[in-house]
Design an enzyme around this catalytic site. Structure first.
Site, PDB file in Angstrom:
ATOM      1  N   SER A  12       0.810  -1.211   0.000  1.00 18.72           N
ATOM      2  CA  SER A  12       0.000   0.000   0.000  1.00 18.72           C
ATOM      3  C   SER A  12       0.847   1.267   0.000  1.00 18.72           C
ATOM      4  O   SER A  12       0.321   2.363  -0.041  1.00 18.72           O
ATOM      5  CB  SER A  12      -0.949  -0.013   1.203  1.00 18.72           C
ATOM      6  N   HIS A  50      10.093  -0.766   2.180  1.00 18.06           N
ATOM      7  CA  HIS A  50       9.910  -1.394   3.494  1.00 18.06           C
ATOM      8  C   HIS A  50       9.555  -2.860   3.351  1.00 18.06           C
ATOM      9  O   HIS A  50       9.073  -3.305   2.316  1.00 18.06           O
ATOM     10  CB  HIS A  50       8.818  -0.674   4.290  1.00 18.06           C
TER      11      HIS A  50
HETATM   12  O1  LIG Z   1       0.347  -5.699   5.879  1.00 19.37           O
HETATM   13  P1  LIG Z   1      -0.022  -4.994   4.609  1.00 19.37           P
HETATM   14  O2  LIG Z   1       1.162  -4.580   3.786  1.00 19.37           O
HETATM   15  O3  LIG Z   1      -0.995  -3.861   4.828  1.00 19.37           O
HETATM   16  O4  LIG Z   1      -0.842  -6.085   3.783  1.00 19.37           O
HETATM   17  C1  LIG Z   1      -0.352  -6.875   2.742  1.00 19.37           C
HETATM   18  O5  LIG Z   1       0.532  -7.895   3.198  1.00 19.37           O
HETATM   19  C2  LIG Z   1      -0.017  -8.848   4.094  1.00 19.37           C
HETATM   20  C3  LIG Z   1       1.036  -9.891   4.383  1.00 19.37           C
HETATM   21  O6  LIG Z   1       1.556 -10.497   3.209  1.00 19.37           O
HETATM   22  C4  LIG Z   1      -1.295  -9.492   3.521  1.00 19.37           C
HETATM   23  O7  LIG Z   1      -1.912 -10.251   4.533  1.00 19.37           O
HETATM   24  C5  LIG Z   1      -2.278  -8.433   3.030  1.00 19.37           C
HETATM   25  O8  LIG Z   1      -3.365  -9.069   2.373  1.00 19.37           O
HETATM   26  C6  LIG Z   1      -1.565  -7.479   2.063  1.00 19.37           C
HETATM   27  O9  LIG Z   1      -2.454  -6.480   1.617  1.00 19.37           O
END
Ligand SMILES: O=P(O)(O)O[C@H]1O[C@H](CO)[C@@H](O)[C@H](O)[C@H]1O
Ligand SMILES: O=P(O)(O)O[C@H]1O[C@H](CO)[C@@H](O)[C@H](O)[C@H]1O
Lengths: 349, 349
Positions: A163, A168
């Protein structure tokens, strides 16, 4: 009938790490594509973005303010999937309804204060500092009584659910050893019990002999497309000597790891001349306090792109219900990656 | 410390079909989303599209012309992942390099001549005709000596890699029993050997008693969110009686299956008032000529959307390397689906 040719005929390959077969369809590489394409926004990012919750000095969603950090910065994930709180639990599991609470800690690791960088664009010495922190975190988190496994990983690119473009990664540390790690461990252990040796050490020797799936190599590590890779440009970095986990690496080895990560991710960026998306992560011994002579440090890279910056491989339908499937062969992908430069396309003139 | 509450505390659940654990993080449902969103193009489609290679009378990429079909139409995939040709093979597999040729047949099934329809918008009697064809195809393909497994599935929506909105599904029939099916079969068999009964029959009984994960039910089938579901709105249709495969269903049962598919996919469309994307497919006994008293017909629906038409669940990083993870609980999802209407939102006035 013609003689089997792995470059032409559909076949299955065996993955000894997961004890699973996968389907390879080399004849399918040239089917036309009319489906969804990805947006590729190739904008230059500023070194500091006032709207980024990972940049130094900015305020995060939970109201906390990041320090004016320089280099690597670690903090507890504000919206973690795991909580460190221990809850009282009466096990009422039955045949079909087994559940148990899971304790853990989620952390975020900013690789650099510079919002505009990514691993391939960082200096080797700065990637080395990320690896130092991985080492420290693995040790610190693993020393907790209730942490038996430390999963270090990076999701890179919007297409991988990331996101925020600020460079990072994450750590999910927890009480249980997760599903895919337990499977890998079982297969490493069976091999170790049978031969007294590391499966990945023996495998890497054979791969270095064969050469055709090797992408990069230095004194301590090799990067290759596994014989059983499922993603079009999937790779694995394996340590040449059998080290069970990241704690066992010397300063020189950490430099060598930084170098191969930089070179591999640079090749990835050069493939389609974009910031190449992937999920990457380390598999290593659990922190459960037991002896793990079977373990051998390795790092997986799972990139989703297939034919261009816009066309990804969809792991859907058949793949979800039945079996992973790939079109281009691992040997073809390795050759393409091997032939790419380790000088980043943005640095070329 | 507080008492464990599955609606509030992170926990793991056990999937007895795959003998695997998954991670549930109910506390994480309300984290903010700043990542990639999906384009949702909600355009009305014409009943016939001259540019669609699946519409009646149109010419496909390989030059063949579709007949002016009405109803269901099946043809061999022009760019199949499998080929029916038998190749000569000398097995030179070693520890780390095992491969073998795979024979098979890929087919495409157009569900209707009408380009603008999808399963939830089709008449029940026309969905029944799709099921008739699934039955015929399972029999016809399975009767081939070299076909030991017939995977029937549908990828719906661009987000699921579906390159054409014309309502259609696929069949991949092949010599080997694919990875996920073999695992399911092993677990069904272990249960059958232990108890003399069908795991899914016993499981469904318990679910019907509990009620909280049931979405739909008729005289012959139930649709539920499995206790161990990984996708936010994952469901499974299970036959109430133990039938190993689709051949065993009577005309009435096929009507009942058509009905529950129509009602379930209508609820899906109503959830975000869009044509709801998913991959769905049938798990049933292999066509290897052996007795399979352990098998019990079921159909999985794996939809990727999480919070809206634009926000999907990313199975990346941790999920690829370690373990499947979900935020909202299966019970919460089941309640939401159960409360949705079975009248399609486009038909409401
Ligand atoms: O933790 P974040 O970056 O918000 O979220 C992302 O990575 C996570 C770990 O791989 C996943 O579970 C999420 O679905 C993904 O959107
Ligand atoms: O055969 P299609 O619809 O072109 O392709 C789609 O479904 C296949 C089977 O699930 C996948 O292997 C492909 O990655 C996907 O794009």
């Amino acid at each position: 009938s013609s003689a089997f040719d792995s470059k032409k005929h559909p076949h299955r390959r065996y993955n000894p790490l997961l004890d699973e077969w996968i389907l390879v369809s080399p004849q399918r590489s040239d089917r036309p594509w009319q489906g969804q394409t990805e947006k590729t926004i190739q904008q230059e990012l500023p070194a500091y973005d006032s709207g980024c919750y990972l940049c130094p000095g900015n305020v995060r969603a939970n109201g906390e303010k990041n320090p004016y950090y320089h280099g690597v910065y670690v903090f507890d994930n504000d919206f973690g999937s795991l909580l460190s709180e221990k809850v009282e639990f009466v096990n009422e599991s039955s045949d079909f309804f087994s559940m148990k609470p899971e304790q853990g800690i989620n952390r975020v690791i900013c690789f650099s204060e510079n919002h505009s960088l990514t691993l391939p664009e960082m200096e080797k010495k700065d990637i080395k500092k990320v690896i130092d922190v991985w080492q420290q975190q693995y040790e610190e988190l693993g020393n907790n009584d209730f942490i038996n496994h430390v999963q270090i990983f990076e999701n890179k690119g919007q297409i991988m659910g990331c996101s925020n473009p600020h460079p990072h990664g994450q750590i999910w540390a927890q009480s249980s050893i997760p599903t895919a790690v337990i499977k890998t461990q079982q297969n490493l252990r069976l091999y170790f019990e049978k031969t007294g040796k590391s499966l990945l050490e023996d495998y890497l020797k054979k791969e270095l002999e064969a050469g055709e799936r090797i992408v990069l190599e230095n004194e301590s590590f090799a990067a290759l497309v596994p014989f059983w890779a499922i993603w079009p440009y999937e790779t694995m970095i394996v340590s040449k000597r059998k080290a069970g986990n990241i704690l066992q690496f010397s300063e020189e080895e950490k430099y060598a790891l930084a170098e191969i990560i930089k070179d591999l991710t640079t090749k990835y960026d050069n493939l389609f001349e974009i910031s190449f998306p992937y999920s990457a992560g380390i598999h290593q011994s659990p922190t459960d306090g037991l002896e793990h002579p079977e373990w051998h440090f390795h790092m997986h890279f799972y990139p989703p792109l297939l034919r261009s910056a816009e066309i990804k491989k969809f792991m859907v339908g058949y793949e979800m219900l039945a079996e992973a499937q790939r079109d281009v062969t691992p040997e073809q992908s390795a050759e393409i990656l091997r032939n790419l430069s380790t000088i980043h396309y943005k640095k070329k003139d």
